[in-house]
Design a protein around this motif. Structure first.
Motif: not given
Length: 377
Positions: A318, A337-338, A369, A372-373, A375-377
């Motif tokens: 990622r 990124r996060g 966490d 997840r941060q 992946a959602h960035s």
């Protein structure tokens, strides 16, 4: 075809290989045991022979009683082993056909015990002694000789009786079958029968007592019972000739059994059959089982390494980084990124192992966490 179905024939072959190996070991042990307990054939009065005509029982009893029994095969062995305080047992004198050998035996120091001597041996070793036939089977000592009175009645069987002239002091026992006298500073004892000393006759009446009393009269006994005329070579024997027939027969039977079992169990079992796995295990159960194993061993460090390794394996693609990316590049990229603090990312991805179970739980949440941060960035 599954791994389980493929493993079953291999396990069967392995188990039967162990069975075959065990049978071979048992066969070897049985062969050795049969050889050790098999009779040792030999000539009359052979101290190593266990057949009825041998004399191993007497030799063993003498050794157990503290007598040093030295087996001599030649006159030279007798001359090297004898001393003035020794006793020379001479049996099987029919093989002493050379007068020179008899003269050397007569000059050897030590006392003599002559067992059923032949005419030639009597003339050389006990001159002046004649024989007369005797039909006495069970006979009492009827003398004052200590060795005979302690033994009591003896079963000789057909024996020779000795007759000695009146010019010599002789102790005669058992109606002349056993005599003893002094000659030139040595004690000469002669007995007109061999059977009472052999394995087959030793257990009858007082035979064993008389044999031990006569042969054990000195602490050192030279046992001279030749099996062939000295100077002649005995027939050569090979290793197979020395193995008793019953050993070869038993070993052949055992090898036949092993061969039959190998043929029976070595038959082709047929083609492999594919089978479905009997149980489907969910991934969550595997995770839970591994987690319980880590907890039971308090392996928080290994659990933390497993969590961090799994997180990095998912994060690196990622983040656009390769598997060999340095930690600083991973920390900087993940924080950017996060939107998280670089120290927070560094501590949880590459920090020390947790000290408690609660710290391990917090580490798992923090890694989740961060992932997840990113992946959602």
């Amino acid at each position: 075809m599954t791994a389980t179905s493929a493993a079953r024939p291999q396990s069967r072959r392995s188990s039967w290989a162990w069975v075959a190996l065990a049978l071979v070991v048992l066969a070897i042990i049985a062969g050795i045991g049969t050889y050790l307990t098999a009779p040792r054939p030999g000539d009359t009065m052979d101290p190593s022979a266990t057949d009825p005509d041998g004399a191993r029982a007497l030799a063993t009893l003498l050794r157990d009683g503290g007598v040093e029994v030295v087996v001599a095969d030649t006159i030279g062995d007798v001359e090297r082993a004898t001393r003035p305080d020794t006793l020379i047992l001479v049996a099987q004198s029919q093989y002493l056909t050379d007068d020179g050998l008899l003269d050397r035996l007569a000059k050897a120091p030590g006392d003599l015990l002559l067992v059923e001597p032949t005419v030639r041996a009597r003339e050389a070793l006990m001159p002046g002694v004649r024989i007369s036939p005797s039909s006495s089977f069970d006979s009492d000592p009827n003398c004052s000789l200590r060795e005979a009175t302690r033994a009591g009645a003896v079963r000789f069987g057909p024996s020779d009786s000795y007759v000695v002239g009146k010019d010599r002091t002789v102790t005669s026992c058992y109606d002349g079958v056993l005599i003893r006298y002094r000659d030139g500073g040595r004690t000469v004892t002669a007995v007109g029968n061999t059977d009472f000393m052999t394995n087959g006759g030793l257990a009858q009446a007082g035979n064993a007592a008389l044999a031990m009393n006569l042969a054990g009269d000195r602490p050192r006994l030279i046992w001279y019972a030749p099996h062939h005329a000295e100077g002649e070579t005995s027939s050569g024997t090979s290793l197979s000739d020395m193995i008793p027939d019953n050993v070869i027969w038993a070993a052949g039977q055992l090898w036949l059994v092993v061969l039959l079992v190998a043929l029976w169990k070595g038959r082709r079992p047929g083609p492999l059959v594919s089978e479905q796995l009997p149980v489907v295990v969910r991934a969550s159960e595997t995770v839970e089982g591994r987690g319980r194993l880590y907890r039971s061993r308090r392996a928080r460090d290994r659990a933390a390494v497993a969590l961090r390794t799994a997180t990095l394996q998912r994060l690196l693609p990622r983040l656009g980084l390769g598997p060999q990316a340095p930690p600083q590049a991973v920390i900087a990229t993940a924080a950017q990124r996060g939107g998280a603090d670089a120290g927070f990312v560094s501590y949880h991805l590459f920090g020390p192992p947790p000290a408690t179970d609660n710290d391990l739980l917090q580490l798992a949440r923090a890694l989740d966490d961060i992932e997840r941060q990113v992946a959602h960035s």
